[in-house]
Enzyme design. Sequence first.
Site, mmCIF file in Angstrom:
data_model
loop_
_atom_site.group_PDB
_atom_site.id
_atom_site.type_symbol
_atom_site.label_atom_id
_atom_site.label_comp_id
_atom_site.label_asym_id
_atom_site.label_seq_id
_atom_site.Cartn_x
_atom_site.Cartn_y
_atom_site.Cartn_z
ATOM 1 C CG ASP A 1 -11.084 -39.195 -10.553
ATOM 2 O OD1 ASP A 1 -12.544 -39.754 -11.107
ATOM 3 O OD2 ASP A 1 -10.326 -39.316 -11.481
ATOM 4 C CG ASP A 31 -3.357 -29.771 -0.252
ATOM 5 O OD1 ASP A 31 -3.109 -30.858 0.399
ATOM 6 O OD2 ASP A 31 -2.465 -29.381 -1.027
ATOM 7 C CB THR A 56 2.583 -23.278 -5.424
ATOM 8 O OG1 THR A 56 3.060 -23.445 -3.873
ATOM 9 C CG2 THR A 56 2.478 -21.798 -5.912
ATOM 10 C CB ALA A 57 0.863 -28.010 -3.024
ATOM 11 C CB SER A 83 -1.387 -31.012 -9.777
ATOM 12 O OG SER A 83 0.018 -30.831 -9.443
ATOM 13 C CG ASP A 85 9.096 -27.700 0.004
ATOM 14 O OD1 ASP A 85 9.876 -26.950 0.668
ATOM 15 O OD2 ASP A 85 9.140 -27.589 -1.369
ATOM 16 N N GLY A 86 8.328 -31.674 2.306
ATOM 17 C CA GLY A 86 7.491 -32.398 3.235
ATOM 18 C C GLY A 86 8.001 -32.651 4.550
#
Length: 295
Positions: free
Chosen positions: A173, A144, A184-185, A189, A72-73
Amino acid sequence: MSNRPISNLALFVDTRRQAAVDAAKEVAQIAAAGGVALQLGARQAEALGISGAAASSSFPAKADVLVSLGGDGTLLQAAHLAGPLGIPVIGVDFGRVGFLTEVPRDGYKTAIAEILRGGVRTERHLALEARVLGSDRRFYAVNDVHIDRKHHGHIVNFGLHLSGVHIATIPADGIVVTSPTGSTAYFLSAGGPIMSPKLDAFGIAPICPHTLFSRPLIVSADEKIEIVLPKESLGTQLFVDGQPQAELDPGATVEVVRAARPVEFVRLSPQFFFQTLERKLHWGMSIKRSIDDGQ
């Protein structure tokens, strides 16, 4: 709508993975047999040493499709090159998760031969564009854009503005702005909801907020999002699709808007997003079932 014909194929390869390198040589042979021109970036052309492939300094300009061989990267890197030029991209999975990639590693020969013979159909996904106000540099993002503190132990008070209106000041933060594709990335999280890739919207989520009441937001993709750093901030960084891009000065403002061009993913067959979620991220599956099934 008819498929787009392919006469010039660009190839982007994760050269650290031997299986992807071997596949690149096979793709070159398939392209040559089909009379299709093949281009590589200058650095990858040198590393791969594929005969018959043109090393292009303007890679991937003039390509009809860009094929990514990696995870994916690698596909995200390829999309950064292809998306702003309106070039469709298709990924072959040589990584671990393969959430964005279209083709499994054992199916790439058939898939490449199919698109060279019959052309491609694409699915458009909203992309983001970010810039630091006062700078001419613009960043294209598929997943993102996020801002993160550099020094642990120091909360940053992020000012959030939508289309010029101050919405909130969030002690956290960091803060992440996502496209539906990227939900979904990192956004997931950070506690954000999963968004259908067909939505015309942005997601905004604080990262580890120091408050009981901060929640992720879903806003129209027509909004102009501005994230304003306090003048006393001790150091923050701008990340685009997970990669650090710029050090941010105290008082800086980061603007995020819809990119002028969406990213276009090649689709060989209909994609059922929630089936992909179940298969790749075990969405809707109990932890006990995952363990019992050895997953």
